[in-house]
Scaffold this motif. Structure first.
Motif, short mmCIF file in Angstrom:
data_model
loop_
_atom_site.label_atom_id
_atom_site.label_comp_id
_atom_site.label_asym_id
_atom_site.label_seq_id
_atom_site.Cartn_x
_atom_site.Cartn_y
_atom_site.Cartn_z
N THR A 50 0.83 -1.20 0.00
CA THR A 50 0.00 0.00 0.00
C THR A 50 0.86 1.25 0.00
OG1 THR A 50 -1.82 -1.10 1.13
CG2 THR A 50 -1.72 1.30 1.34
N TYR A 51 1.91 1.27 0.79
CA TYR A 51 2.75 2.47 0.92
C TYR A 51 3.89 2.51 -0.10
CZ TYR A 51 0.06 3.59 4.99
OH TYR A 51 -0.99 3.91 5.82
N ASP A 62 7.30 7.90 2.41
CA ASP A 62 6.43 6.73 2.53
C ASP A 62 6.59 6.06 3.89
OD1 ASP A 62 5.76 7.05 -0.23
OD2 ASP A 62 7.50 5.85 -0.80
N THR A 65 4.93 8.18 6.58
CA THR A 65 3.47 8.06 6.50
C THR A 65 3.02 6.70 7.02
OG1 THR A 65 3.45 9.54 4.59
CG2 THR A 65 1.49 8.20 4.95
N LEU A 66 3.72 5.63 6.63
CA LEU A 66 3.38 4.29 7.10
C LEU A 66 3.43 4.22 8.62
CD1 LEU A 66 4.63 0.94 5.64
CD2 LEU A 66 4.70 1.35 8.07
N ASN A 68 3.40 6.67 10.88
CA ASN A 68 2.44 7.55 11.54
C ASN A 68 1.00 7.06 11.41
OD1 ASN A 68 4.51 9.20 12.41
ND2 ASN A 68 4.22 10.71 10.81
N ARG A 69 0.66 6.43 10.30
CA ARG A 69 -0.72 5.95 10.10
C ARG A 69 -0.96 4.54 10.63
NH1 ARG A 69 -1.95 7.89 3.93
NH2 ARG A 69 -2.03 10.11 4.36
N GLU A 70 0.02 3.67 10.47
CA GLU A 70 -0.19 2.25 10.78
C GLU A 70 0.28 1.84 12.17
OE1 GLU A 70 -1.89 0.28 8.78
OE2 GLU A 70 -2.02 1.73 7.15
N PRO A 72 0.25 4.04 15.21
CA PRO A 72 0.08 5.17 16.14
C PRO A 72 0.08 4.77 17.62
CG PRO A 72 -2.02 4.60 15.15
CD PRO A 72 -0.96 3.78 14.45
N GLU A 77 4.60 9.41 16.99
CA GLU A 77 4.55 10.05 15.68
C GLU A 77 5.90 10.68 15.34
OE1 GLU A 77 2.14 13.52 13.24
OE2 GLU A 77 1.45 12.94 15.23
#
Length: 125
Positions: A50-51, A62, A65-66, A68-70, A72, A77
């Motif tokens: 996905t990333y 990437d 983002t991975l 920080n989003r996946e 948490p 962060e």
């Protein structure tokens, strides 16, 4: 319209198609249902894809983002560019300025081990 990877060298599969292939693999599996670990492995692969998208590897943005989003609940962060730089440098063992799946798997293994240690210590307190 689903994004295509035809313009890229490899892999030649879209994120959506890859996820559908994972779903098909698990639904076509003969015998007992997939175990929790097998589902986790498929999920680990799907998150990477996905990333990483069509590139098949993660860039710094990437990776940030991975995480920080996946992650948490497990990883603070990433806001400091120096922390991201150090993490990326540590993971990029071949020095190609990208995180391939093997290097990503190292991150997953390190986080799993660290979380296990943390939870064992908390339980002992």
């Amino acid at each position: 319209m689903e994004p295509s990877c035809r313009a890229q060298a490899a892999p030649r599969v879209s994120v959506q198609r890859f996820c559908r292939l994972l779903d098909m693999a698990s639904s076509l599996h003969q015998g007992p249902a997939l175990t929790a670990l097998e589902r986790a492995l498929l999920s680990t692969m799907a998150v990477f894809h996905t990333y990483s998208g069509c590139r098949g590897s993660l860039r710094k943005v990437d990776l940030k983002t991975l995480i920080n989003r996946e992650l948490p609940q497990f990883v603070q962060e990433i806001r400091d560019p120096e922390i991201l730089e150090r993490l990326f440098r540590d993971l990029d063992t071949n020095g190609d300025l990208q995180i391939d799946f093997q290097e990503y798997a190292t991150l997953v293994a390190m986080l799993t081990a660290a979380c296990r240690t943390f939870f064992i210590q908390k339980k002992a307190e």
